[in-house]
Design a protein around this motif. Structure first.
Motif, PDB file in Angstrom:
ATOM      1  N   ASP A  76       0.770  -1.091  -0.164  1.00  0.00           N
ATOM      2  CA  ASP A  76       0.048   0.075  -0.104  1.00  0.00           C
ATOM      3  C   ASP A  76       0.689   1.167   0.016  1.00  0.00           C
ATOM      4  O   ASP A  76       0.371   2.291  -0.223  1.00  0.00           O
ATOM      5  N   ARG A  77       2.174   1.207   0.492  1.00  0.00           N
ATOM      6  CA  ARG A  77       3.054   2.253   0.831  1.00  0.00           C
ATOM      7  C   ARG A  77       3.968   2.253  -0.602  1.00  0.00           C
ATOM      8  O   ARG A  77       5.295   2.839  -0.551  1.00  0.00           O
ATOM      9  N   PHE A  78       3.671   1.312  -1.787  1.00  0.00           N
ATOM     10  CA  PHE A  78       4.158   1.656  -3.025  1.00  0.00           C
ATOM     11  C   PHE A  78       5.850   0.821  -2.976  1.00  0.00           C
ATOM     12  O   PHE A  78       6.600   1.171  -3.707  1.00  0.00           O
ATOM     13  N   GLU A  79       5.860  -0.174  -2.022  1.00  0.00           N
ATOM     14  CA  GLU A  79       7.124  -1.081  -1.970  1.00  0.00           C
ATOM     15  C   GLU A  79       6.880  -1.989  -3.052  1.00  0.00           C
ATOM     16  O   GLU A  79       6.145  -3.161  -2.720  1.00  0.00           O
ATOM     17  N   MET A  80       7.539  -2.208  -3.983  1.00  0.00           N
ATOM     18  CA  MET A  80       7.814  -2.879  -5.009  1.00  0.00           C
ATOM     19  C   MET A  80       7.816  -4.279  -4.691  1.00  0.00           C
ATOM     20  O   MET A  80       7.076  -5.480  -5.115  1.00  0.00           O
ATOM     21  N   THR A  81       8.894  -4.576  -3.907  1.00  0.00           N
ATOM     22  CA  THR A  81       9.186  -6.007  -3.423  1.00  0.00           C
ATOM     23  C   THR A  81       8.014  -6.801  -2.599  1.00  0.00           C
ATOM     24  O   THR A  81       7.794  -7.715  -2.967  1.00  0.00           O
ATOM     25  N   ALA A  82       7.463  -5.779  -1.852  1.00  0.00           N
ATOM     26  CA  ALA A  82       6.057  -6.543  -1.153  1.00  0.00           C
ATOM     27  C   ALA A  82       5.088  -6.833  -2.078  1.00  0.00           C
ATOM     28  O   ALA A  82       4.744  -7.871  -1.741  1.00  0.00           O
ATOM     29  N   CYS A  83       4.917  -5.920  -3.190  1.00  0.00           N
ATOM     30  CA  CYS A  83       3.743  -6.421  -3.844  1.00  0.00           C
ATOM     31  C   CYS A  83       4.052  -7.476  -4.676  1.00  0.00           C
ATOM     32  O   CYS A  83       3.403  -8.226  -4.914  1.00  0.00           O
ATOM     33  N   ARG A  84       5.241  -7.810  -5.231  1.00  0.00           N
ATOM     34  CA  ARG A  84       5.831  -8.926  -6.228  1.00  0.00           C
ATOM     35  C   ARG A  84       5.743 -10.061  -5.099  1.00  0.00           C
ATOM     36  O   ARG A  84       5.258 -11.111  -5.662  1.00  0.00           O
ATOM     37  N   ASN A  85       6.073 -10.033  -4.127  1.00  0.00           N
ATOM     38  CA  ASN A  85       5.937 -11.282  -3.054  1.00  0.00           C
ATOM     39  C   ASN A  85       4.630 -11.661  -2.834  1.00  0.00           C
ATOM     40  O   ASN A  85       4.302 -12.845  -2.573  1.00  0.00           O
ATOM     41  N   LEU A  86       3.626 -10.523  -2.353  1.00  0.00           N
ATOM     42  CA  LEU A  86       2.242 -11.005  -2.441  1.00  0.00           C
ATOM     43  C   LEU A  86       1.684 -11.394  -3.613  1.00  0.00           C
ATOM     44  O   LEU A  86       0.966 -12.563  -3.491  1.00  0.00           O
ATOM     45  N   MET A  87       2.253 -11.151  -4.782  1.00  0.00           N
ATOM     46  CA  MET A  87       1.680 -11.675  -5.994  1.00  0.00           C
ATOM     47  C   MET A  87       2.180 -13.160  -6.177  1.00  0.00           C
ATOM     48  O   MET A  87       1.250 -14.103  -6.499  1.00  0.00           O
ATOM     49  N   LEU A  88       3.323 -13.578  -5.774  1.00  0.00           N
ATOM     50  CA  LEU A  88       3.943 -14.918  -5.775  1.00  0.00           C
ATOM     51  C   LEU A  88       3.227 -15.836  -4.757  1.00  0.00           C
ATOM     52  O   LEU A  88       2.898 -16.811  -5.137  1.00  0.00           O
ATOM     53  N   MET A  89       2.936 -15.291  -3.551  1.00  0.00           N
ATOM     54  CA  MET A  89       2.428 -15.820  -2.717  1.00  0.00           C
ATOM     55  C   MET A  89       0.852 -16.393  -2.955  1.00  0.00           C
ATOM     56  O   MET A  89       0.242 -17.428  -2.803  1.00  0.00           O
ATOM     57  N   HIS A  90       0.134 -15.562  -3.794  1.00  0.00           N
ATOM     58  CA  HIS A  90      -1.225 -15.789  -4.271  1.00  0.00           C
ATOM     59  C   HIS A  90      -1.108 -16.578  -5.739  1.00  0.00           C
ATOM     60  O   HIS A  90      -1.989 -17.533  -5.607  1.00  0.00           O
ATOM     61  N   VAL A  91       0.109 -16.613  -6.336  1.00  0.00           N
ATOM     62  CA  VAL A  91      -0.002 -17.734  -7.325  1.00  0.00           C
ATOM     63  C   VAL A  91       0.443 -18.982  -6.937  1.00  0.00           C
ATOM     64  O   VAL A  91      -0.185 -19.904  -7.256  1.00  0.00           O
ATOM     65  N   ARG A  92       1.063 -19.076  -5.688  1.00  0.00           N
ATOM     66  CA  ARG A  92       1.511 -20.686  -5.202  1.00  0.00           C
ATOM     67  C   ARG A  92       0.498 -20.977  -4.051  1.00  0.00           C
ATOM     68  O   ARG A  92       0.576 -22.103  -3.771  1.00  0.00           O
ATOM     69  N   GLY A  93      -0.382 -20.267  -3.683  1.00  0.00           N
ATOM     70  CA  GLY A  93      -0.973 -20.390  -2.415  1.00  0.00           C
ATOM     71  C   GLY A  93      -0.269 -20.496  -1.150  1.00  0.00           C
ATOM     72  O   GLY A  93      -0.691 -21.331  -0.324  1.00  0.00           O
ATOM     73  N   ASP A  94       0.686 -19.957  -1.263  1.00  0.00           N
ATOM     74  CA  ASP A  94       1.938 -19.853   0.192  1.00  0.00           C
ATOM     75  C   ASP A  94       1.310 -19.075   1.195  1.00  0.00           C
ATOM     76  O   ASP A  94       1.758 -17.772   1.221  1.00  0.00           O
ATOM     77  N   VAL A 114      -1.777 -17.872   1.802  1.00  0.00           N
ATOM     78  CA  VAL A 114      -2.850 -16.998   1.341  1.00  0.00           C
ATOM     79  C   VAL A 114      -3.568 -18.125   0.464  1.00  0.00           C
ATOM     80  O   VAL A 114      -3.021 -19.093  -0.262  1.00  0.00           O
ATOM     81  N   PRO A 115      -4.782 -17.872   0.127  1.00  0.00           N
ATOM     82  CA  PRO A 115      -5.430 -18.624  -0.883  1.00  0.00           C
ATOM     83  C   PRO A 115      -4.825 -18.563  -2.146  1.00  0.00           C
ATOM     84  O   PRO A 115      -4.592 -17.291  -2.579  1.00  0.00           O
ATOM     85  N   LYS A 116      -4.849 -19.461  -2.956  1.00  0.00           N
ATOM     86  CA  LYS A 116      -4.291 -19.421  -4.386  1.00  0.00           C
ATOM     87  C   LYS A 116      -5.555 -18.737  -5.375  1.00  0.00           C
ATOM     88  O   LYS A 116      -6.532 -19.034  -5.347  1.00  0.00           O
ATOM     89  N   ASP A 117      -5.092 -17.577  -5.826  1.00  0.00           N
ATOM     90  CA  ASP A 117      -5.977 -16.525  -6.318  1.00  0.00           C
ATOM     91  C   ASP A 117      -5.067 -15.915  -7.447  1.00  0.00           C
ATOM     92  O   ASP A 117      -4.600 -14.826  -7.325  1.00  0.00           O
ATOM     93  N   PHE A 118      -5.361 -16.305  -8.702  1.00  0.00           N
ATOM     94  CA  PHE A 118      -4.852 -15.537  -9.975  1.00  0.00           C
ATOM     95  C   PHE A 118      -5.108 -14.262 -10.158  1.00  0.00           C
ATOM     96  O   PHE A 118      -4.349 -13.315 -10.469  1.00  0.00           O
ATOM     97  N   ALA A 119      -6.475 -13.914  -9.662  1.00  0.00           N
ATOM     98  CA  ALA A 119      -6.719 -12.440  -9.906  1.00  0.00           C
ATOM     99  C   ALA A 119      -6.333 -11.578  -8.822  1.00  0.00           C
ATOM    100  O   ALA A 119      -5.761 -10.580  -9.285  1.00  0.00           O
TER     101      ALA A 119
END
Length: 79
Positions: free
Chosen positions: A15-33, A35-40
């Protein structure tokens, strides 16, 4: 490690525009790591990661780089 808590903290950083945090969240949702696996949701965080890069640099990321990022880190990268 408390991965759901980590996801909460990463979202705060994203939310504070930390790119690495956004990227890591993306990967967590792709893998279901943690958090629920959620491609959207993964795509949402990919877009937010791009926005963070653009805000930091003051330059719009060219579409070809966005496409490369999507292919390397987005849901379709998961095999």
């Amino acid at each position: 490690m408390d991965k759901p808590r980590a996801a909460e903290l990463l979202e705060t950083a994203c939310d504070r525009f930390e790119m690495t945090a956004c990227r890591n969240l993306m990967l967590m949702h792709v893998r279901g790591d943690g958090v629920p696996k959620d491609f959207a949701k993964a795509e949402e965080f990919r877009q937010r990661s791009v926005a963070a890069v653009e805000q930091e640099s003051g330059v719009r990321m060219p579409e070809y780089l966005q496409e490369r990022f999507r292919k390397n880190h987005g849901p379709e990268a998961r095999s």
